[in-house]
Design an enzyme around this catalytic site. Structure first.
Site, PDB file in Angstrom:
ATOM      1  N   TRP A 127      43.463   1.786  68.112  1.00  0.00           N
ATOM      2  CA  TRP A 127      44.553   2.669  67.685  1.00  0.00           C
ATOM      3  C   TRP A 127      44.932   2.320  66.242  1.00  0.00           C
ATOM      4  CZ3 TRP A 127      50.309   1.510  68.403  1.00  0.00           C
ATOM      5  CH2 TRP A 127      51.085   2.610  68.010  1.00  0.00           C
ATOM      6  N   ASP A 208      47.062  -3.031  76.530  1.00  0.00           N
ATOM      7  CA  ASP A 208      47.949  -1.951  76.097  1.00  0.00           C
ATOM      8  C   ASP A 208      47.662  -0.732  76.988  1.00  0.00           C
ATOM      9  OD1 ASP A 208      49.513  -0.158  74.728  1.00  0.00           O
ATOM     10  OD2 ASP A 208      48.451  -0.314  72.811  1.00  0.00           O
ATOM     11  N   LYS A 243      53.715   9.286  77.132  1.00  0.00           N
ATOM     12  CA  LYS A 243      52.781  10.369  77.496  1.00  0.00           C
ATOM     13  C   LYS A 243      52.935  10.760  78.955  1.00  0.00           C
ATOM     14  CE  LYS A 243      51.171   8.525  73.657  1.00  0.00           C
ATOM     15  NZ  LYS A 243      50.894   8.954  72.333  1.00  0.00           N
TER      16      LYS A 243
HETATM   17  C1  LMR Z   1      48.529   8.639  68.683  1.00  0.00           C
HETATM   18  O1  LMR Z   1      47.665   7.764  68.661  1.00  0.00           O
HETATM   19  O2  LMR Z   1      48.386   9.753  68.153  1.00  0.00           O
HETATM   20  C2  LMR Z   1      49.822   8.382  69.399  1.00  0.00           C
HETATM   21  O3  LMR Z   1      49.789   7.161  70.039  1.00  0.00           O
HETATM   22  C3  LMR Z   1      51.013   8.572  68.521  1.00  0.00           C
HETATM   23  C4  LMR Z   1      51.163   7.477  67.511  1.00  0.00           C
HETATM   24  O4  LMR Z   1      52.248   6.910  67.441  1.00  0.00           O
HETATM   25  O5  LMR Z   1      50.221   7.185  66.772  1.00  0.00           O
END
Ligand code: LMR
Length: 396
Positions: A127, A208, A243
């Site tokens: 992420w 996570d 989510k």
């Molecule tokens: C994403 O990856 O788009 C979501 O988890 C929102 C974010 O905060 O990045």
């Protein structure tokens, strides 16, 4: 003082929200930030959330502070949702946090307190906010191989080999399900192999879980956490209700620690509560109170699971729809991996230049890495989307 500062760049994911909003083209498509959308392109408040909010309005008798750990009834329900009965209660502590990001930030602070030199190993890629968020708290991160961009599979052997060489005491950041950004999760056998390496090397798993319920179902999506909890002495788990309850802006999440015994659990609990006081003092209440009402009421809980299933099914169907539309419109590229991804995200597998062209010429928005949020696809826009992608292939 502020003259010493320079403007920060826009966030790679959140920056797309404003860009898309400001685009006046009616055919524009938002495949950027990870929020669920209906076929009408909306992110409505879940029906069950509306019902629980009404109960809250009618019955809540105080807005006084809750403690640093948040509400005990919420924490107990979320602990059960996360761990099932995979870990003994007397080794676990769960606190309420401001969303998954708040949870990750507190977890980082705890790692800094307990073992500041520990390296956090994160999937390549992970992420986009993991490194800024955890690194911003002072942690050092290193990548382990994960996504094979050519074959769209997990590089499981390379991942295990890298982790097998990590020093004891280091931390391994894992996604419980619906890996963000790739949409590729290890199989249950691969999860077991990851746990074997973590146990053998004396590493600390840090899992996570932001998408529980978006891959298969609530229990199977927690397999990695529950299997790991039965194997390791210590573990950290961050969860988010953004989510699966659609509570994005209300900031609801948890942070759990599995400790080696109940005495160690009590020390961890005292430290994390002390740490929270130094950051945001107490977590926000409203969204967590809503989740707690839902999880403690059989009828509301069933209604929630039905809405969650609808969201899960829609994102699954949209991946198949796009994969089929691309198969029809593009002959020399294989996009079948899109249908195999789990959860909201997958990589399209195109270059940053092609991503830029999709935005500029067609009003199709996605993260530079070509990660797409498939919830932005609808039966109405899929042909336009596939045609736009087809038009940019081969262009640099
Ligand atoms: C994403 O990856 O788009 C979501 O988890 C929102 C974010 O905060 O990045």
């Amino acid at each position: 003082m502020f003259e010493s500062l320079q403007a920060a760049s826009a966030d790679a994911i959140l920056g797309l929200i404003a860009e898309h909003k400001n685009d006046t083209r009616p055919e524009k498509i938002d495949l950027g930030v990870g929020v669920y959308r209906t076929a009408a392109g909306e992110t409505p408040v879940l029906e069950v959330v509306k019902r629980a909010e009404q109960i809250l309005i009618d019955t809540q008798d105080s807005k006084s502070y809750i403690g640093t750990a948040g509400a005990a009834d919420f924490n107990a329900a979320m602990q059960a949702l996360t761990f099932g009965d995979a870990a003994p209660d007397d080794r676990l502590v769960t606190i309420q946090t401001p969303g998954g990001s708040g949870s990750l930030r507190v977890a980082a602070g705890m790692i800094m307190r307990a073992s500041p030199d520990a390296v956090v190993w994160a999937s390549e890629p992970t992420w986009a906010n993991h490194a800024p968020l955890l690194g911003g708290a002072g942690l050092k991160l290193k990548p382990y191989p994960y996504y094979d961009t050519e074959n769209h599979v997990i590089k499981i052997d390379e991942m295990l080999a890298t982790l097998s060489a990590a020093p004891a005491g280091d931390v391994v950041l894992l996604h419980a399900c619906c890996h963000n950004p790739s949409g590729l999760d290890p199989s249950q056998d691969e999860c077991k192999a990851i746990a074997d390496v973590i146990v053998e090397r004396g590493l600390l798993p840090f899992i996570d879980m932001a998408y529980q319920g978006f891959a298969d179902n609530l229990d199977d999506d927690a397999f990695l956490i529950r299997h790991m909890a039965g194997r390791v002495p210590e573990m950290i788990v961050a969860t988010s209700c953004s989510k699966n309850f659609g509570l994005y802006r209300d900031r609801v999440g948890t942070l759990s620690f599995l400790a080696s015994d109940s005495d160690a659990r009590d020390i961890v609990s005292s430290q994390v509560n002390n740490l929270v006081r130094t950051i945001y003092s107490v977590p926000p209440d409203h969204g967590a109170a809503v989740v707690s009402l839902i999880l403690h009421d059989d009828e509301l809980c069933k209604a929630w699971m039905i809405e969650l299933e609808e969201m899960r099914e829609r994102v699954r169907e949209m991946k198949i729809l796009l994969s089929d539309a691309l198969a029809e419109q593009v002959s020399d590229y294989d996009f079948s991996h899109i249908a195999r991804a789990r959860g909201m995200f997958c990589f399209l597998g195109i270059s940053a230049q092609q991503v830029a062209r999709l935005k500029k010429e067609f009003g199709v928005y996605m993260v530079d890495s070509s990660r797409i949020n498939v919830a932005g696809i609808t039966p109405d826009n899929v042909s336009y989307l596939a045609a736009s992608i087809a038009a940019t292939l081969g262009s640099e």
